[in-house]
Design an enzyme around this catalytic site. Structure first.
Site, PDB file in Angstrom:
ATOM      1  N   THR A  83     -43.994  31.568  45.467  1.00 54.88           N
ATOM      2  CA  THR A  83     -44.444  31.115  44.146  1.00 54.88           C
ATOM      3  C   THR A  83     -43.304  30.503  43.348  1.00 54.88           C
ATOM      4  O   THR A  83     -43.476  29.492  42.666  1.00 54.88           O
ATOM      5  CB  THR A  83     -45.090  32.286  43.369  1.00 54.88           C
ATOM      6  OG1 THR A  83     -46.180  32.789  44.134  1.00 54.88           O
ATOM      7  CG2 THR A  83     -45.574  31.850  42.005  1.00 54.88           C
ATOM      8  N   CYS A  84     -42.123  31.098  43.457  1.00 53.76           N
ATOM      9  CA  CYS A  84     -40.958  30.600  42.732  1.00 53.76           C
ATOM     10  C   CYS A  84     -40.613  29.172  43.157  1.00 53.76           C
ATOM     11  O   CYS A  84     -40.260  28.334  42.322  1.00 53.76           O
ATOM     12  CB  CYS A  84     -39.758  31.510  42.982  1.00 53.76           C
ATOM     13  SG  CYS A  84     -40.047  33.245  42.560  1.00 53.76           S
ATOM     14  N   SER A  85     -40.729  28.886  44.444  1.00 49.89           N
ATOM     15  CA  SER A  85     -40.337  27.586  44.997  1.00 49.89           C
ATOM     16  C   SER A  85     -41.438  26.540  44.949  1.00 49.89           C
ATOM     17  O   SER A  85     -41.158  25.343  44.875  1.00 49.89           O
ATOM     18  CB  SER A  85     -39.893  27.752  46.448  1.00 49.89           C
ATOM     19  OG  SER A  85     -38.757  28.569  46.539  1.00 49.89           O
ATOM     20  N   THR A  91     -38.394  31.884  47.515  1.00 49.60           N
ATOM     21  CA  THR A  91     -39.630  32.646  47.735  1.00 49.60           C
ATOM     22  C   THR A  91     -40.839  31.772  47.368  1.00 49.60           C
ATOM     23  O   THR A  91     -40.704  30.785  46.654  1.00 49.60           O
ATOM     24  CB  THR A  91     -39.614  33.958  46.923  1.00 49.60           C
ATOM     25  OG1 THR A  91     -39.421  33.650  45.548  1.00 49.60           O
ATOM     26  CG2 THR A  91     -38.504  34.890  47.413  1.00 49.60           C
TER      27      THR A  91
END
Length: 190
Positions: free
Chosen positions: A55-57, A53
């Site tokens: 922001t996570c990545s 996803t």
């Protein structure tokens, strides 16, 4: 909202590389308990809504990878990325991002996240149940500090990323004021 003072006791379903497994895919299932992960150790956990996803990545996980050595210099034994995803997804996501220093911990059934009080509904995005974004410093199973993103709720309109970042955790451990969330470390496509 009250959070637990210590990490919940759960068993995680993980996959580990094992050269004794025949064939081209030398991995096997291995149960890993909370005690095996946290007992007698200082651990940083970054918990996030999902693999692959935006922001996570682009920032959350990559910045923890980038600051790994600095966090270890503060006495951290391990940095763990936890998400309500299965072991296969967590492995492929780590491989995709090229992480080398972060232990990817699958909470496939969301049991740890639920017992932490951090399981939220994200059906508005088609995600189902996921973890709210947070980070924590765990010392010998005891939660020393939690950084929980604001607006905790089911089907939240946004995905705040203001306090669970690696720079804030490092600043806390150094006893200094955080400078704020760093710029994204990677470009996200998708």
């Amino acid at each position: 909202m009250p959070f637990p003072q210590s990490v919940p006791d759960v068993t995680f379903k993980t996959r580990v590389r094992d050269e004794s497994v025949p064939g081209s895919n030398p991995f096997r299932w291995q149960d890993l308990t909370s005690a095996e992960i946290f007992k007698g150790r200082k651990v940083v956990v970054l918990a996030l809504p999902g693999a692959f996803t935006p922001t996570c990545s682009s920032n959350h996980l990559p910045r923890y990878e980038e600051l790994h050595a600095e966090l270890v210099a503060q006495g951290v034994d391990q940095i763990i990325c936890l998400s309500v995803n299965d072991a296969f997804v967590m492995f492929q996501w780590s491989k995709h991002l090229g992480t080398k220093n972060i232990f990817m911990l699958p909470d496939g059934n969301g049991e740890f996240t639920r017992k932490m009080g951090m399981l939220v509904e994200k059906s508005n995005l088609g995600f189902g149940l996921r973890s709210w974004r947070y980070s924590m410093l765990v010392n010998d199973c005891n939660i020393e500090k939690m950084f929980v993103e604001p607006g905790f709720s089911d089907n939240a309109d946004g995905d705040p990323f203001e306090v669970s970042d690696a720079d804030t955790m490092l600043a806390y451990m150094k006893g200094v004021q955080p400078a704020g969330v760093s710029s994204p470390r990677r470009e996200f496509q998708g």
